[in-house]
Design a protein around this motif. Structure first.
Motif, PDB file in Angstrom:
ATOM      1  N   GLU A  12      -1.064  -9.503  13.150  1.00 11.49           N
ATOM      2  CA  GLU A  12      -0.251  -8.822  14.155  1.00 11.49           C
ATOM      3  C   GLU A  12      -0.919  -7.544  14.659  1.00 11.49           C
ATOM      4  O   GLU A  12      -0.787  -7.187  15.839  1.00 11.49           O
ATOM      5  CB  GLU A  12       1.132  -8.502  13.578  1.00 11.49           C
ATOM      6  N   LYS A  23      -2.271  -6.699  18.583  1.00 10.51           N
ATOM      7  CA  LYS A  23      -1.993  -5.467  19.322  1.00 10.51           C
ATOM      8  C   LYS A  23      -3.287  -4.853  19.867  1.00 10.51           C
ATOM      9  O   LYS A  23      -3.332  -4.370  21.007  1.00 10.51           O
ATOM     10  CB  LYS A  23      -1.283  -4.453  18.411  1.00 10.51           C
ATOM     11  N   TRP A  40       4.821  -7.673   7.430  1.00 11.86           N
ATOM     12  CA  TRP A  40       3.672  -8.437   7.895  1.00 11.86           C
ATOM     13  C   TRP A  40       2.850  -8.866   6.694  1.00 11.86           C
ATOM     14  O   TRP A  40       2.683  -8.082   5.741  1.00 11.86           O
ATOM     15  CB  TRP A  40       2.781  -7.599   8.808  1.00 11.86           C
TER      16      TRP A  40
END
Length: 353
Positions: A36, A40, A344
């Motif tokens: 994740e 980004k 996460w």
């Protein structure tokens, strides 16, 4: 735990800084190892990812990352060659090389697929770890090309920037080495070269650079080393370790206050640079220092005369070297506006080869 708002701000700032200098950003994902976070970074404009191992590359390529640089002087045997072949089926793969011997060995084991793997020659710009003198870059590049590999540039890591007072000097030495190697390779007939450099202590410096791309990693989270180097501020710290005061320790009335928290070397990592003032910091108490680590204990020295925190109190710890901390946990907790908002997985944790 990761403060997502601080993380997003750090990612945006680095993307903007490199873009304003006309330099590509290829962040080092060995710091976070999280899919994740990589997403980004790519969404913010990164051209691809940097990793340290084939295993890390496999994790991110499986998730769809299409351009990965393994910034390490790999020794590619038969098994490593097969893994690189599979990676090259779905992603553009570049690897490091710093000797004619390793280039020839890599090309031999890749065989007819050697041309599918791009290589960059690693340079020593003052860190004195791996990498060759820029005057030797042409010999390594020629050996790689003769072995069938696609030579696409050079790279270096100004690791000596991780010392007080050194970031700007290290950046200058990096710049000189990249320019020297680029001129030599161009004269030898190599074209369209990428000149890859950068570290978190140097990446936000302003001014011209010979580099065409930068590879900072720690900037996404910050850590105690970056604080002491004054390359970030407490407001830039996105990752901390939530720990609990479990014991008080004071052997005499004139001793400074000390207490124990339940975050030792098996969560913080044991890295401590010679110039560092401790094994970590407390985000909300800048005068405190972690002065000793055991596997599951950290000894905190508290300011003299100040009341010790109560047993059971929760504290936010800043690791010295955040890359080690991320490799010691399976998942991270997310915080938004001070509230837990999920987790996460640390997907590339332990992929060290």
């Amino acid at each position: 735990m990761i403060d997502v708002e601080v993380l997003d701000r750090n990612i945006a700032r680095m993307a903007s800084a490199t873009r304003s200098r006309g330099v590509k950003l290829r962040p080092h994902a060995k710091t976070h190892k999280v899919l994740e976070v990589a997403a980004k970074q790519l969404a913010a404009g990164a051209v691809g990812l940097t990793v340290a191992t084939i295993g890390e590359a496999e994790v991110f390529a499986k998730d769809g990352v299409e351009d990965i640089f393994i910034a390490y002087p790999l020794w590619v045997g038969v098994r490593q060659a097969e893994r690189l072949r599979r990676l090259a089926e779905t992603a553009r793969i570049t690897v490091g090389v710093d000797s004619a011997e390793s280039a020839i060995y890599m090309g031999t084991n890749l065989g007819a697929d050697a041309g599918k793997i791009a290589v960059r020659v690693e340079l020593d710009s003052g860190h004195h770890r791996s990498g060759v003198h820029p005057g030797s870059a042409v010999a390594v590049a020629l050996a790689a090309a003769d072995a069938g590999l696609d030579v696409t540039g050079v790279f270096t890591f100004p690791g000596h920037s991780y010392k007080p007072g050194m970031p700007r000097l290290a950046a200058g030495e990096e710049d000189a080495v990249l320019r020297q190697a680029a001129e030599a390779l161009t004269s030898a007939g190599f074209t369209l070269l990428e000149l890859s450099g950068g570290s978190t202590p140097t990446a936000l410096l302003t001014g011209k650079t010979a580099a065409t791309e930068l590879r900072p990693g720690v900037y996404v989270f910050g850590d105690a080393q970056q604080l002491e180097l004054e390359r970030c501020s407490p407001e830039d710290i996105a990752l901390t370790v939530a720990s609990t005061v479990v014991s008080h320790h004071k052997t005499g009335p004139d001793e400074p206050g000390r207490f124990i928290i339940d975050a030792g070397s098996k969560i913080l990592g044991s890295d401590r640079a010679p110039w560092a003032t401790g094994y970590g910091r407390l985000l909300d108490y800048p005068a405190a220092r972690i002065i000793a680590l055991s596997e599951h204990h950290a000894t905190v020295q508290w300011p003299a005369g100040a009341v010790l925190p109560e047993r059971g109190q929760r504290l936010r710890v800043i690791p010295n070297h955040v890359c080690l901390t991320m490799n010691l946990v399976d998942e991270v907790s997310l915080v938004k506006s001070g509230t837990f908002s999920g987790t996460w997985a640390v997907a590339a944790r332990g992929r060290n080869s």
